[in-house]
Design a protein around this motif. Structure first.
Motif, PDB file in Angstrom:
ATOM      1  N   ASN A 123       0.960  -0.568  -0.313  1.00  0.00           N
ATOM      2  CA  ASN A 123      -0.192   0.249  -0.111  1.00  0.00           C
ATOM      3  C   ASN A 123       0.507   1.120  -0.516  1.00  0.00           C
ATOM      4  OD1 ASN A 123      -2.488  -1.277   0.525  1.00  0.00           O
ATOM      5  ND2 ASN A 123      -1.217  -2.126   2.454  1.00  0.00           N
ATOM      6  N   GLU A 124       0.477   2.399  -0.875  1.00  0.00           N
ATOM      7  CA  GLU A 124       0.940   3.336  -0.703  1.00  0.00           C
ATOM      8  C   GLU A 124      -0.180   4.450   0.728  1.00  0.00           C
ATOM      9  OE1 GLU A 124       3.701   5.084  -1.807  1.00  0.00           O
ATOM     10  OE2 GLU A 124       4.211   3.039  -2.399  1.00  0.00           O
ATOM     11  N   PHE A 125       0.687   5.064   1.150  1.00  0.00           N
ATOM     12  CA  PHE A 125       0.329   5.445   2.875  1.00  0.00           C
ATOM     13  C   PHE A 125       0.853   7.381   2.479  1.00  0.00           C
ATOM     14  CE2 PHE A 125       0.223   1.491   4.417  1.00  0.00           C
ATOM     15  CZ  PHE A 125      -0.572   0.893   4.521  1.00  0.00           C
ATOM     16  N   SER A 126       0.057   8.007   2.697  1.00  0.00           N
ATOM     17  CA  SER A 126      -0.307   8.988   3.634  1.00  0.00           C
ATOM     18  C   SER A 126       0.304   9.861   4.466  1.00  0.00           C
ATOM     19  CB  SER A 126      -1.533  10.625   2.552  1.00  0.00           C
ATOM     20  OG  SER A 126      -1.545  10.160   1.219  1.00  0.00           O
ATOM     21  N   ALA A 127      -0.238   8.411   5.105  1.00  0.00           N
ATOM     22  CA  ALA A 127       0.160   9.160   6.930  1.00  0.00           C
ATOM     23  C   ALA A 127      -0.098   7.835   7.517  1.00  0.00           C
ATOM     24  CB  ALA A 127      -1.142  10.141   6.750  1.00  0.00           C
ATOM     25  N   ALA A 128       0.684   8.258   8.928  1.00  0.00           N
ATOM     26  CA  ALA A 128       0.005   7.441   9.000  1.00  0.00           C
ATOM     27  C   ALA A 128      -0.180   7.549  11.209  1.00  0.00           C
ATOM     28  CB  ALA A 128       1.719   6.861  10.089  1.00  0.00           C
ATOM     29  N   VAL A 129      -1.102   7.020  12.046  1.00  0.00           N
ATOM     30  CA  VAL A 129      -0.860   7.720  13.197  1.00  0.00           C
ATOM     31  C   VAL A 129      -0.821   6.470  13.990  1.00  0.00           C
ATOM     32  CG1 VAL A 129      -3.532   8.525  14.412  1.00  0.00           C
ATOM     33  CG2 VAL A 129      -3.226   8.963  12.388  1.00  0.00           C
ATOM     34  N   PHE A 130      -0.213   6.802  15.519  1.00  0.00           N
ATOM     35  CA  PHE A 130      -0.230   5.936  17.082  1.00  0.00           C
ATOM     36  C   PHE A 130      -0.812   6.605  17.348  1.00  0.00           C
ATOM     37  CE2 PHE A 130       3.507   6.728  12.820  1.00  0.00           C
ATOM     38  CZ  PHE A 130       3.734   5.291  12.929  1.00  0.00           C
ATOM     39  N   ILE A 131      -2.076   5.557  18.807  1.00  0.00           N
ATOM     40  CA  ILE A 131      -2.029   5.907  19.773  1.00  0.00           C
ATOM     41  C   ILE A 131      -1.873   4.288  20.560  1.00  0.00           C
ATOM     42  CG2 ILE A 131      -4.480   5.585  20.368  1.00  0.00           C
ATOM     43  CD1 ILE A 131      -5.623   6.659  18.231  1.00  0.00           C
ATOM     44  N   HIS A 148       7.635   4.276   4.018  1.00  0.00           N
ATOM     45  CA  HIS A 148       6.803   5.626   3.848  1.00  0.00           C
ATOM     46  C   HIS A 148       7.793   7.011   4.579  1.00  0.00           C
ATOM     47  CE1 HIS A 148       4.217   2.474   1.613  1.00  0.00           C
ATOM     48  NE2 HIS A 148       4.370   1.614   3.156  1.00  0.00           N
ATOM     49  N   PRO A 149       8.892   7.232   4.230  1.00  0.00           N
ATOM     50  CA  PRO A 149      10.031   8.461   4.607  1.00  0.00           C
ATOM     51  C   PRO A 149       9.090   9.475   4.394  1.00  0.00           C
ATOM     52  CG  PRO A 149      10.753   7.240   2.202  1.00  0.00           C
ATOM     53  CD  PRO A 149       9.808   6.568   3.139  1.00  0.00           C
ATOM     54  N   GLU A 150       7.843   9.342   3.449  1.00  0.00           N
ATOM     55  CA  GLU A 150       7.242  11.265   2.811  1.00  0.00           C
ATOM     56  C   GLU A 150       6.259  10.905   3.973  1.00  0.00           C
ATOM     57  OE1 GLU A 150       9.585  12.988   1.320  1.00  0.00           O
ATOM     58  OE2 GLU A 150      10.890  12.156   1.427  1.00  0.00           O
ATOM     59  N   ALA A 151       5.838  10.072   4.085  1.00  0.00           N
ATOM     60  CA  ALA A 151       4.609  10.104   5.449  1.00  0.00           C
ATOM     61  C   ALA A 151       4.210  11.085   5.954  1.00  0.00           C
ATOM     62  CB  ALA A 151       3.821   8.595   4.696  1.00  0.00           C
ATOM     63  N   LEU A 152       3.207  11.494   6.610  1.00  0.00           N
ATOM     64  CA  LEU A 152       2.886  12.042   7.992  1.00  0.00           C
ATOM     65  C   LEU A 152       3.040  11.240   9.136  1.00  0.00           C
ATOM     66  CD1 LEU A 152       2.234  15.007   9.224  1.00  0.00           C
ATOM     67  CD2 LEU A 152      -0.370  14.379   8.333  1.00  0.00           C
ATOM     68  N   LEU A 153       3.635  11.704  10.284  1.00  0.00           N
ATOM     69  CA  LEU A 153       3.749  10.900  10.950  1.00  0.00           C
ATOM     70  C   LEU A 153       2.846  12.012  12.477  1.00  0.00           C
ATOM     71  CD1 LEU A 153       6.889   9.482  11.270  1.00  0.00           C
ATOM     72  CD2 LEU A 153       5.433   8.632  10.523  1.00  0.00           C
ATOM     73  N   PHE A 193      -4.259  18.297  11.883  1.00  0.00           N
ATOM     74  CA  PHE A 193      -2.899  17.591  11.669  1.00  0.00           C
ATOM     75  C   PHE A 193      -2.964  17.080  11.010  1.00  0.00           C
ATOM     76  CE2 PHE A 193      -2.630  20.371  15.677  1.00  0.00           C
ATOM     77  CZ  PHE A 193      -1.209  20.490  15.273  1.00  0.00           C
ATOM     78  N   LEU A 194      -5.062  16.152  10.241  1.00  0.00           N
ATOM     79  CA  LEU A 194      -4.400  15.311   8.887  1.00  0.00           C
ATOM     80  C   LEU A 194      -5.104  15.736   7.577  1.00  0.00           C
ATOM     81  CD1 LEU A 194      -3.250  12.202   8.921  1.00  0.00           C
ATOM     82  CD2 LEU A 194      -5.465  11.208  10.069  1.00  0.00           C
ATOM     83  N   MET A 195      -6.266  15.980   7.471  1.00  0.00           N
ATOM     84  CA  MET A 195      -7.322  16.110   7.408  1.00  0.00           C
ATOM     85  C   MET A 195      -6.668  17.390   6.052  1.00  0.00           C
ATOM     86  SD  MET A 195     -10.127  13.721   6.253  1.00  0.00           S
ATOM     87  CE  MET A 195     -10.669  14.346   5.649  1.00  0.00           C
ATOM     88  N   ASP A 196      -5.991  18.201   6.808  1.00  0.00           N
ATOM     89  CA  ASP A 196      -5.860  19.780   5.995  1.00  0.00           C
ATOM     90  C   ASP A 196      -4.137  19.238   5.421  1.00  0.00           C
ATOM     91  OD1 ASP A 196      -8.415  20.307   7.123  1.00  0.00           O
ATOM     92  OD2 ASP A 196      -7.590  22.141   8.293  1.00  0.00           O
ATOM     93  N   LYS A 197      -4.283  18.424   5.655  1.00  0.00           N
ATOM     94  CA  LYS A 197      -2.663  18.061   5.557  1.00  0.00           C
ATOM     95  C   LYS A 197      -1.544  17.386   4.768  1.00  0.00           C
ATOM     96  CE  LYS A 197      -0.252  20.713   9.343  1.00  0.00           C
ATOM     97  NZ  LYS A 197       0.704  20.308  10.388  1.00  0.00           N
ATOM     98  N   ILE A 198      -3.321  16.288   4.499  1.00  0.00           N
ATOM     99  CA  ILE A 198      -2.887  15.327   3.033  1.00  0.00           C
ATOM    100  C   ILE A 198      -3.604  15.162   1.874  1.00  0.00           C
ATOM    101  CG2 ILE A 198      -2.641  13.606   4.864  1.00  0.00           C
ATOM    102  CD1 ILE A 198      -5.652  12.713   4.403  1.00  0.00           C
TER     103      ILE A 198
END
Length: 198
Positions: A123-131, A148-153, A193-198
């Motif tokens: 999969n190509e990922f735009s972001a990862a969220v950790f909880i 995925h070094p370019e994805a938002l963390l 932090f997520l929707m406005d940035k991906i």
């Protein structure tokens, strides 16, 4: 009308178990973990896709939100499960159409490693969220960054547990933000932090 492109968001989350290392339990905020997973799912699912390795404490929360949204959004979720855990899959697994089963290896660590390799490479990922979470969060943070070094963390440090340790020890200093540490208004947090940035 153009088809909307669904972006993939990786979710790494769990509620720490009491028999695991105390460093995860002592800071875990179980209510915050649940609230943040529900908020993330509510904000993301109508627009994008969440992909996760089905932890039994998280999968029912995602299904709960899908039911509440009352939308036909099965294509907005993708669940990876290792056949090592076949006998203890949560009942909610059966409610998802997009499940990828990965094969059972010689041990739990090898089986989980294979699952993560497939999940991150397929999969190509735009972001990862950790909880919240335990050692798997730390492992997935490091591994996700490699694939995925370019994805938002986005480590949600206010949920405590392993995510707090990731935020303190692995997350770049220049990306740290007080809202990730102290803000429990997760709906607006994920919007900003997520929707406005991906």
């Amino acid at each position: 009308m153009a088809t909307k492109i669904l972006k993939n968001i990786f979710l790494s989350a769990s509620i720490p178990l009491p028999d695991r290392h105390p460093k995860y339990i002592e800071t875990a905020d179980i209510i915050a973990i649940r609230d943040s997973v529900i908020a993330l799912t509510t904000v993301i699912l109508p627009h994008h896709r969440i992909i996760w390795g089905g932890h039994p404490s998280i999968t029912p929360l995602i299904y709960y939100v899908m039911e509440k949204l009352d939308m036909n959004i099965q294509e907005h979720v993708k669940l990876y499960q290792s056949l090592w855990f076949k006998d203890i899959f949560p009942a909610d697994n059966n409610k998802f159409e997009n499940i990828v089963f990965t094969k059972k290896e010689d041990s739990i660590p090898a089986s989980i490693k294979l699952l993560r390799e497939k999940m991150f490479s397929e999969n190509e990922f735009s972001a990862a969220v950790f909880i919240g979470g335990m050692d798997g969060i730390e492992d997935e943070y490091r591994m996700f960054k490699e694939y995925h070094p370019e994805a938002l963390l986005l480590p949600i440090a206010s949920t405590g547990a392993a995510t707090k340790l990731v935020y303190e020890n692995l997350f770049p200093q220049n990306l740290k933000n007080k809202r990730l540490e102290k803000d429990y208004g997760y709906m607006s947090l994920f919007q900003k932090f997520l929707m406005d940035k991906i």
